[in-house]
Write a protein that holds these residues in place. Structure first.
Motif, PDB file in Angstrom:
ATOM      1  N   VAL A 117       0.839  -1.199   0.000  1.00  0.00           N
ATOM      2  CA  VAL A 117       0.000   0.000   0.000  1.00  0.00           C
ATOM      3  C   VAL A 117       0.870   1.243   0.000  1.00  0.00           C
ATOM      4  O   VAL A 117       0.617   2.208  -0.727  1.00  0.00           O
ATOM      5  CB  VAL A 117      -0.943  -0.003   1.227  1.00  0.00           C
ATOM      6  CG1 VAL A 117      -1.699   1.303   1.323  1.00  0.00           C
ATOM      7  CG2 VAL A 117      -1.903  -1.178   1.156  1.00  0.00           C
ATOM      8  N   GLU A 118       1.935   1.220   0.781  1.00  0.00           N
ATOM      9  CA  GLU A 118       2.799   2.399   0.849  1.00  0.00           C
ATOM     10  C   GLU A 118       3.471   2.677  -0.490  1.00  0.00           C
ATOM     11  O   GLU A 118       3.609   3.833  -0.893  1.00  0.00           O
ATOM     12  CB  GLU A 118       3.846   2.215   1.949  1.00  0.00           C
ATOM     13  CG  GLU A 118       3.216   2.203   3.329  1.00  0.00           C
ATOM     14  CD  GLU A 118       4.228   2.452   4.435  1.00  0.00           C
ATOM     15  OE1 GLU A 118       5.436   2.405   4.171  1.00  0.00           O
ATOM     16  OE2 GLU A 118       3.775   2.685   5.578  1.00  0.00           O
ATOM     17  N   ALA A 119       3.855   1.622  -1.146  1.00  0.00           N
ATOM     18  CA  ALA A 119       4.478   1.814  -2.459  1.00  0.00           C
ATOM     19  C   ALA A 119       3.514   2.519  -3.402  1.00  0.00           C
ATOM     20  O   ALA A 119       3.889   3.446  -4.136  1.00  0.00           O
ATOM     21  CB  ALA A 119       4.903   0.463  -3.029  1.00  0.00           C
ATOM     22  N   ILE A 120       2.250   2.099  -3.360  1.00  0.00           N
ATOM     23  CA  ILE A 120       1.244   2.723  -4.219  1.00  0.00           C
ATOM     24  C   ILE A 120       1.059   4.200  -3.865  1.00  0.00           C
ATOM     25  O   ILE A 120       1.039   5.074  -4.725  1.00  0.00           O
ATOM     26  CB  ILE A 120      -0.106   1.973  -4.083  1.00  0.00           C
ATOM     27  CG1 ILE A 120       0.029   0.567  -4.642  1.00  0.00           C
ATOM     28  CG2 ILE A 120      -1.225   2.742  -4.777  1.00  0.00           C
ATOM     29  CD1 ILE A 120      -1.172  -0.335  -4.349  1.00  0.00           C
ATOM     30  N   VAL A 121       0.944   4.468  -2.571  1.00  0.00           N
ATOM     31  CA  VAL A 121       0.695   5.845  -2.135  1.00  0.00           C
ATOM     32  C   VAL A 121       1.871   6.747  -2.487  1.00  0.00           C
ATOM     33  O   VAL A 121       1.687   7.866  -2.981  1.00  0.00           O
ATOM     34  CB  VAL A 121       0.422   5.881  -0.615  1.00  0.00           C
ATOM     35  CG1 VAL A 121       0.371   7.316  -0.112  1.00  0.00           C
ATOM     36  CG2 VAL A 121      -0.885   5.167  -0.300  1.00  0.00           C
ATOM     37  N   GLU A 122       3.067   6.265  -2.250  1.00  0.00           N
ATOM     38  CA  GLU A 122       4.256   7.077  -2.553  1.00  0.00           C
ATOM     39  C   GLU A 122       4.270   7.457  -4.032  1.00  0.00           C
ATOM     40  O   GLU A 122       4.578   8.591  -4.388  1.00  0.00           O
ATOM     41  CB  GLU A 122       5.536   6.272  -2.224  1.00  0.00           C
ATOM     42  CG  GLU A 122       5.731   6.009  -0.742  1.00  0.00           C
ATOM     43  CD  GLU A 122       6.997   6.655  -0.200  1.00  0.00           C
ATOM     44  OE1 GLU A 122       7.746   7.270  -0.982  1.00  0.00           O
ATOM     45  OE2 GLU A 122       7.222   6.549   1.025  1.00  0.00           O
ATOM     46  N   TRP A 125       0.422   9.291  -5.203  1.00  0.00           N
ATOM     47  CA  TRP A 125       0.122  10.588  -4.590  1.00  0.00           C
ATOM     48  C   TRP A 125       1.387  11.419  -4.384  1.00  0.00           C
ATOM     49  O   TRP A 125       1.321  12.502  -3.834  1.00  0.00           O
ATOM     50  CB  TRP A 125      -0.631  10.402  -3.281  1.00  0.00           C
ATOM     51  CG  TRP A 125      -2.091  10.157  -3.484  1.00  0.00           C
ATOM     52  CD1 TRP A 125      -3.076  11.093  -3.531  1.00  0.00           C
ATOM     53  CD2 TRP A 125      -2.746   8.890  -3.690  1.00  0.00           C
ATOM     54  NE1 TRP A 125      -4.285  10.500  -3.749  1.00  0.00           N
ATOM     55  CE2 TRP A 125      -4.127   9.149  -3.848  1.00  0.00           C
ATOM     56  CE3 TRP A 125      -2.307   7.558  -3.748  1.00  0.00           C
ATOM     57  CZ2 TRP A 125      -5.056   8.135  -4.071  1.00  0.00           C
ATOM     58  CZ3 TRP A 125      -3.216   6.558  -3.972  1.00  0.00           C
ATOM     59  CH2 TRP A 125      -4.579   6.856  -4.140  1.00  0.00           C
ATOM     60  N   ASN A 126       2.513  10.870  -4.775  1.00  0.00           N
ATOM     61  CA  ASN A 126       3.777  11.577  -4.641  1.00  0.00           C
ATOM     62  C   ASN A 126       3.970  12.074  -3.206  1.00  0.00           C
ATOM     63  O   ASN A 126       4.225  13.250  -2.956  1.00  0.00           O
ATOM     64  CB  ASN A 126       3.834  12.745  -5.630  1.00  0.00           C
ATOM     65  CG  ASN A 126       5.232  13.336  -5.711  1.00  0.00           C
ATOM     66  OD1 ASN A 126       6.200  12.681  -5.348  1.00  0.00           O
ATOM     67  ND2 ASN A 126       5.321  14.570  -6.169  1.00  0.00           N
ATOM     68  N   PHE A 127       3.814  11.166  -2.281  1.00  0.00           N
ATOM     69  CA  PHE A 127       3.873  11.497  -0.860  1.00  0.00           C
ATOM     70  C   PHE A 127       5.010  10.688  -0.240  1.00  0.00           C
ATOM     71  O   PHE A 127       5.037   9.464  -0.385  1.00  0.00           O
ATOM     72  CB  PHE A 127       2.530  11.137  -0.214  1.00  0.00           C
ATOM     73  CG  PHE A 127       2.373  11.578   1.209  1.00  0.00           C
ATOM     74  CD1 PHE A 127       1.985  12.881   1.507  1.00  0.00           C
ATOM     75  CD2 PHE A 127       2.600  10.697   2.250  1.00  0.00           C
ATOM     76  CE1 PHE A 127       1.823  13.288   2.823  1.00  0.00           C
ATOM     77  CE2 PHE A 127       2.446  11.102   3.566  1.00  0.00           C
ATOM     78  CZ  PHE A 127       2.055  12.404   3.853  1.00  0.00           C
ATOM     79  N   ARG A 128       5.941  11.362   0.401  1.00  0.00           N
ATOM     80  CA  ARG A 128       7.079  10.638   0.986  1.00  0.00           C
ATOM     81  C   ARG A 128       6.730  10.195   2.408  1.00  0.00           C
ATOM     82  O   ARG A 128       6.777  10.976   3.356  1.00  0.00           O
ATOM     83  CB  ARG A 128       8.332  11.523   0.996  1.00  0.00           C
ATOM     84  CG  ARG A 128       9.609  10.700   1.193  1.00  0.00           C
ATOM     85  CD  ARG A 128      10.846  11.573   1.065  1.00  0.00           C
ATOM     86  NE  ARG A 128      10.863  12.298  -0.199  1.00  0.00           N
ATOM     87  CZ  ARG A 128      11.390  13.515  -0.368  1.00  0.00           C
ATOM     88  NH1 ARG A 128      11.946  14.143   0.658  1.00  0.00           N
ATOM     89  NH2 ARG A 128      11.379  14.088  -1.537  1.00  0.00           N
ATOM     90  N   ILE A 129       6.392   8.930   2.565  1.00  0.00           N
ATOM     91  CA  ILE A 129       5.873   8.424   3.834  1.00  0.00           C
ATOM     92  C   ILE A 129       6.974   8.276   4.868  1.00  0.00           C
ATOM     93  O   ILE A 129       8.032   7.716   4.592  1.00  0.00           O
ATOM     94  CB  ILE A 129       5.180   7.058   3.603  1.00  0.00           C
ATOM     95  CG1 ILE A 129       3.959   7.245   2.701  1.00  0.00           C
ATOM     96  CG2 ILE A 129       4.785   6.427   4.931  1.00  0.00           C
ATOM     97  CD1 ILE A 129       3.324   5.943   2.264  1.00  0.00           C
ATOM     98  N   LYS A 130       6.708   8.798   6.056  1.00  0.00           N
ATOM     99  CA  LYS A 130       7.645   8.653   7.170  1.00  0.00           C
ATOM    100  C   LYS A 130       7.100   7.667   8.205  1.00  0.00           C
ATOM    101  O   LYS A 130       7.871   7.008   8.894  1.00  0.00           O
ATOM    102  CB  LYS A 130       7.866  10.008   7.848  1.00  0.00           C
ATOM    103  CG  LYS A 130       8.517  11.052   6.960  1.00  0.00           C
ATOM    104  CD  LYS A 130       9.973  10.746   6.720  1.00  0.00           C
ATOM    105  CE  LYS A 130      10.624  11.853   5.893  1.00  0.00           C
ATOM    106  NZ  LYS A 130      12.000  11.516   5.515  1.00  0.00           N
TER     107      LYS A 130
END
Lengths: 147, 147
Positions: A117-122, A125-130
């Motif tokens: 899921v994080e890979a998809i969101v990153e 949505w171009n969001f750098r997940i912390k």
DNA sequence: GATTCACATAATAATAAGTATCAAAAAGAA
DNA sequence: TTCTTTTTGATACTTATTATTATGTGAATC
């Protein structure tokens, strides 16, 4: 157990804080109740059993400090109280929770289920997940059996 | 817009509540600010612009009621305030959030990315999921560009 | 139309979690 | 020792939210 306290001590001193007796008492309570999700008040009452002279503000300060150092995670399940949860050693990410809407029990999932899921969101949505917070609300296995 | 109000009205009357002028004013504010994640105070101030005689407690009660009817979701991002978010019509599940740790912006993900994860949790932990909360903390696309 | 009656409301008091303040104690440093 | 910094405990305070209570309102009944 002692070794974990030692490592927390190192984390504190690394940020030039001391492991005072009050802080140590607070950390011990957290370690002894690792399964639970204690509120600041809960921690305060438990600490006070062994160190009756400790002040509530000190417990709050200690929990705040431990949160900043990522030793504990501060979580809110929506009941208006912050709860403090020891982070698994070495865990890069927050673990997940299962909150039972019948009995209120909170169970933990240590596994990281979110990599895909994080890979998809990153990407999408171009969001750098912390970090992340994932909580499921539903019926726990115990309450299902009670039926 | 009007049709959405009508449908919310039906949801209320279905649970034998009325869409009073105060409740309608509150719902309208939520509809007009669907993109934002308003706190009760925010809603109160906006409602008051058009209906100056409304009381704060009424706004709280209305938000609470709408939450119970699953018209809005009550969320906490950890800043000590509850925020209220209109649920997409027909959405069975809570949508996800991206909270930027730089600028504080909150974006939404309407897609349900958790189907696979939920299947695993239901099976492996024997937990009957009713709802979920998923929030990612990180750097939003706007703040990445600013660098 | 007047009268009930249940529900809603506004105003405000109360509560509770969390924070700020500040003087005193403890711990280092000189 | 003396000076300085950090930490603490007590308590006052802030703020979001809830409870209370008296008043208002609108539909239903007389």
């Amino acid at each position: 157990m002692e070794s974990r306290i030692d490592r927390i001590k190192k984390q504190l001193s690394g940020a030039s804080y001391k492991l005072t007796p009050q802080r140590e008492a607070t950390v011990r309570v957290l370690l002894e109740n690792e399964e639970d999700h204690l509120s600041a008040e809960d921690v305060f009452l438990l600490v006070r059993e062994k160190s009756p002279d400790i002040g509530l503000a000190t417990v709050y300060r200690t929990l705040e400090l431990l949160n900043e150092l990522n030793v504990v995670d501060k979580i809110q399940f929506g009941d208006g109280v912050s709860r403090y949860d020891l982070r698994q050693e070495g865990a890069a990410h927050f673990h997940h929770h299962l909150v039972c809407i019948e009995c209120g029990a909170v169970d933990e999932i240590q596994e990281d289920l979110l990599e895909d899921v994080e890979a998809i969101v990153e990407k999408k949505w171009n969001f750098r997940i912390k970090d992340h917070r994932l909580t499921f609300h539903g019926i726990c296995y115990r309450c299902q059996e009670d039926k």
